[in-house]
Design a protein around this motif. Structure first.
Motif, PDB file in Angstrom:
ATOM      1  N   ASN A 373      27.756  39.600  39.924  1.00  0.00           N
ATOM      2  CA  ASN A 373      27.921  40.062  38.547  1.00  0.00           C
ATOM      3  C   ASN A 373      27.467  41.514  38.470  1.00  0.00           C
ATOM      4  O   ASN A 373      26.312  41.825  38.760  1.00  0.00           O
ATOM      5  CB  ASN A 373      27.096  39.183  37.607  1.00  0.00           C
ATOM      6  N   ALA A 374      28.373  42.415  38.084  1.00  0.00           N
ATOM      7  CA  ALA A 374      28.052  43.840  37.983  1.00  0.00           C
ATOM      8  C   ALA A 374      28.325  44.318  36.560  1.00  0.00           C
ATOM      9  O   ALA A 374      29.404  44.091  36.015  1.00  0.00           O
ATOM     10  CB  ALA A 374      28.885  44.654  38.970  1.00  0.00           C
ATOM     11  N   GLU A 375      27.315  44.982  35.979  1.00  0.00           N
ATOM     12  CA  GLU A 375      27.423  45.463  34.604  1.00  0.00           C
ATOM     13  C   GLU A 375      27.129  46.957  34.562  1.00  0.00           C
ATOM     14  O   GLU A 375      26.091  47.414  35.060  1.00  0.00           O
ATOM     15  CB  GLU A 375      26.439  44.723  33.695  1.00  0.00           C
ATOM     16  N   PHE A 376      28.044  47.719  33.957  1.00  0.00           N
ATOM     17  CA  PHE A 376      27.872  49.157  33.756  1.00  0.00           C
ATOM     18  C   PHE A 376      27.749  49.411  32.252  1.00  0.00           C
ATOM     19  O   PHE A 376      28.619  49.001  31.478  1.00  0.00           O
ATOM     20  CB  PHE A 376      29.060  49.948  34.290  1.00  0.00           C
ATOM     21  N   THR A 377      26.698  50.112  31.851  1.00  0.00           N
ATOM     22  CA  THR A 377      26.511  50.452  30.443  1.00  0.00           C
ATOM     23  C   THR A 377      26.336  51.960  30.340  1.00  0.00           C
ATOM     24  O   THR A 377      25.455  52.539  30.988  1.00  0.00           O
ATOM     25  CB  THR A 377      25.285  49.743  29.850  1.00  0.00           C
TER      26      THR A 377
END
Length: 772
Positions: A373-377
């Protein structure tokens, strides 16, 4: 109408701008809020700026004003159009010490964002306020409970949602049965579950639609739980009818730890969680930890379950730049067990088996799941927030069950195998922009989602002794795609009024390849559904809030159901409404109450003799939810949740329109102790009333009342805990079904309650050692 509203808002903006320009210059004010210990960002903190009182007279500025906002997922906040002057800036969040800063605009900020570090502190209900800025996503109950109640296992995390009940009927390895708002949700048909935004529910699963197994979550890593009952959020798509629950694991590990547990019934558990980067890297915005869990138990059944579970998780969070944060989580999970299955009342009454016995001792299962799971904010210079998330899961499942014993096959028995392999991947993204039109704050969000499930050899087979395949009943591959797009508008019209409106559109393509056909056949079906939402919030002061939530949601149907029907009833809709209030009449008392209604275009009904679920007709549910939290002393809290429901099938004769196993009255509550010279813990009860087990209520699923105890003693370097389930050793039935079955040697079948016994008195001790 929309054009008229825009004109009015523009006029208000022009008027406000002229007024300010005639008096004082205006400036933006920005800042960032973080946890003092972990240096992690604190999102959804409440930020208030007010005019500072005149130090000589004690009177406020005659042009005094007050503004409020909240931090985004990067801990950032922004105020626009702040006139020259002296102000008090207040920052608050549940579980932290509130801060107040004296600031001057513009001289003290020098165009640099403020940096505010919050110190963790015991929860004080007197500091909790009912906030208009959090109106649409405010879940005070969840925030309080997660801080006050010790978490002992992944199942109890779900119980953080007021009114939500769970039941285990396969020895601990299978996903729990879920009950909420007059629903028997089976394993997740009408509730959306996610972990860090990654979907948990499995569409077109071998065991049933929406199957949601949360056992890949290590409970010690859960930081908070977001939830909402009803279909009122545009960002939530499939399965969001009764509600949704999103678990957030810790981004930054406060302390490394090693935990050992030992309990009755040959139960053992070990947990380790370790920071992988030093304090210097953390101060630079980078953190990483590795955690693992292993569990083993024979459990309390006469047939030992030999249950074993292994979890491994690694998580990294870091700044790619001052405006962009990356969070990557990788985990793997494996579990294997035997179980005693559901047993009939008559077998226990006749003495054929004990209350904790088994008819088919060869039942059991094995499952695994690996996730990335990869999240970019990213925060843009203009104040927008962009979120991108990519996820992938590899999943395997094999379950042996026997619901009817010798009903169909009087020689070999009716044992079945449900099995599948699955690859699941997808994307969630959103773009959020905040506008200020005079005194009105307008938050606009555009979002998109994509999910695709590819199963291999999804199977339902008739088996014997878990070793021999007698007949394949279903065997094929599922290819299911769901793409969604939504727009959401959240408008803070004034400090008292907030309106939320949005619409979501979802497209599904279902494809099934039947491997039992010769030649192999592949068929498709597709469908689209539009889901509007409209919500109103009125907050006259910091002690009262009234709200009206309305919305349309849906649950998808199993691909193996919709393809043979050429796509008919592929996306049955749900229409819901909540009329409620949050009240804080006294500083130490908080009440949340709601009248609710939900209408479903199609109902899922459990079919006991097949061990599957299938679609049925329309249904209607209505009820009352009440949650109360009261702080008795500085360290002692009391809570109670009361939930009533009247679930009925539409179009059926009175007396023949009950919804099987749907709860009609539930209540939970207890006492929680925190921070008293190192001692903490809770004494909790849960009660589910009698409920119909079939459509005419001729068979009744008996209710139960169970009490649990948790006690902890914590020091800076170690913690000792005692967990007791079913403190008073009540004999109760955790899950129950009205099922037609035949035991070996019986001439005819019998339709009656089949059940899985609930845990007897079950004590566990734990020792946790905190590392530097």
């Amino acid at each position: 109408m929309k054009f008229s509203v825009c004109i009015i808002l523009l006029l208000l903006l022009c008027f406000t701008t002229v007024s300010y320009s005639q008096s004082r210059q205006i400036h933006p004010l920005k800042g960032i809020v973080m946890d003092q210990m972990t240096r992690d960002y604190v999102s959804n903190a409440t930020i208030t700026i007010t005019t500072k009182a005149n130090p000589s007279s004690g009177e406020s500025d005659p042009k005094a004003f007050s503004k409020m906002t909240k931090t985004n997922e990067l801990g950032q906040f922004t105020f626009l159009n702040i006139p020259d002057g002296s102000y008090t800036l207040s920052v608050s969040y549940v579980g932290f010490v509130s801060q107040s800063l004296n600031i001057s605009v513009p001289s003290t900020i020098h165009n640099q964002p403020l940096s505010i570090a919050l110190q963790a502190a015991p929860v004080q209900l007197s500091e909790v306020t009912v906030s208009s800025i959090h109106a649409h996503d405010q879940q005070i109950i969840s925030s309080l409970d997660i801080k006050l109640r010790p978490i002992t296992n992944s199942q109890e995390i779900l119980r953080m949602v007021p009114g939500l009940f769970i039941g285990q009927h396969a020895g601990g390895g299978k996903a729990e049965q879920i009950f909420l708002r007059g629903f028997d949700l089976d394993h997740g048909t009408d509730i959306r579950l996610t972990v860090d935004g990654m979907p948990v529910n499995m569409v077109s699963h071998a065991h049933g639609q929406g199957y949601a197994d949360l056992h890949f979550v290590i409970p010690e890593l859960v930081e908070n739980v977001d939830f909402k009952k009803g279909p009122y959020h545009t960002s939530k798509g499939n399965f969001t009818t009764a509600g949704w629950v999103d678990f957030h694991t810790q981004n930054v590990l406060e302390k490394s730890l090693v935990k050992l547990e030992v309990g009755q019934y040959n139960t053992y558990r070990a947990v380790g969680a370790f920071n992988m980067l030093g304090q210097k890297m953390r101060e630079q915005g980078h953190s990483a930890y590795l955690a693992s869990e292993y569990s083993y138990s024979d459990s309390y059944f006469d047939n030992p379950q030999h249950f074993k579970r292994f979890n491994l998780l690694g998580k990294y969070q870091g700044k790619l730049s001052e405006a962009t944060q990356l969070t990557v989580t990788a985990s793997t999970f494996y579990s294997k067990w035997n179980h005693s299955g559901q047993i009939p009342d008559r077998a226990v009454a006749s003495g054929l088996i004990d209350f904790y016995g088994s008819i088919d001792p060869t039942e059991g299962g094995e499952t695994s799941r690996t996730n990335i799971n990869a999240e970019f904010t990213t925060a843009t210079p203009g104040g927008s927030l962009i979120k991108n998330q990519f996820f992938y899961s590899n999943y395997n499942f094999e379950l042996y069950s026997n619901f009817t014993f010798f009903l169909k096959d009087t020689v070999n028995g009716d044992q079945i195998r449900q099995k599948e392999g699955r690859n699941l991947f997808g994307y969630n993204g959103s773009f959020q922009k905040t506008y200020y039109l005079g005194s009105t704050q307008w938050i606009s969000t555009l979002g998109a989602s994509y999910r695709q499930d590819l199963t291999q050899n999804s199977e339902l087979s008739h088996t014997k002794n878990r070793t021999e395949t007698l007949e394949r009943l279903q065997y094929g591959d599922v290819n299911e795609l769901n793409a969604g797009l939504y727009i959401d508008e959240l408008v803070h019209i004034s400090p008292k009024w907030t309106v939320n409106a949005g619409v979501r559109i979802d497209y599904f393509r279902d494809q099934y390849t039947d491997l039992l056909q010769n030649p192999v056949t592949t068929k498709q079906a597709n469908g689209t559904i539009v889901s509007p939402k409209l919500n109103f919030y009125y907050t006259p002061n910091s002690r009262f809030q009234f709200y009206l939530n309305t919305g349309k949601g849906f649950h998808s149907n199993d691909t193996r159901v919709v393809v043979p029907q050429n796509g008919k009833q592929i996306l049955p809709a749900a229409y819901g409404s909540d009329l409620g209030m949050i009240v804080k009449p006294f500083p130490k008392l908080l009440i949340n109450a709601a009248l609710w209604y939900l209408w479903l275009d199609q109902e899922f009904v459990y079919v006991g003799d097949e061990g599957v679920i299938e679609p049925s007709g329309k249904s209607r549910r209505q009820g009352i939810d009440v949650s109360v939290r009261y702080q008795l002393t500085r360290s002692l809290y009391a809570d109670v949740d009361l939930n009533t429901a009247r679930p009925r099938a539409i179009g059926e004769l009175a007396g023949q329109n009950y919804l099987p196993l749907a709860p009609t009255f539930t209540t939970t509550g207890g006492l929680s102790l925190t921070g008293q010279k190192g001692f903490s813990g809770s004494l909790r009860y849960r009660y589910m009333g009698n409920r119909p087990a079939n459509e005419d209520n001729s068979i009744v699923a008996k209710g139960y009342f169970v009490t649990d105890l948790q006690a902890n003693y914590t020091k800076p370097t170690y913690a000792v805990g005692l967990s007791v389930q079913n403190l008073f050793n009540t004999r109760w039935k955790e899950t129950q079904f009205a099922t037609e079955s035949r035991l070996k040697g019986e001439a005819t079948s019998v339709d009656e309650i089949h059940f899985t016994p609930g845990t007897p008195f079950f004590a566990r001790l734990s020792l946790t050692y905190f590392l530097k």
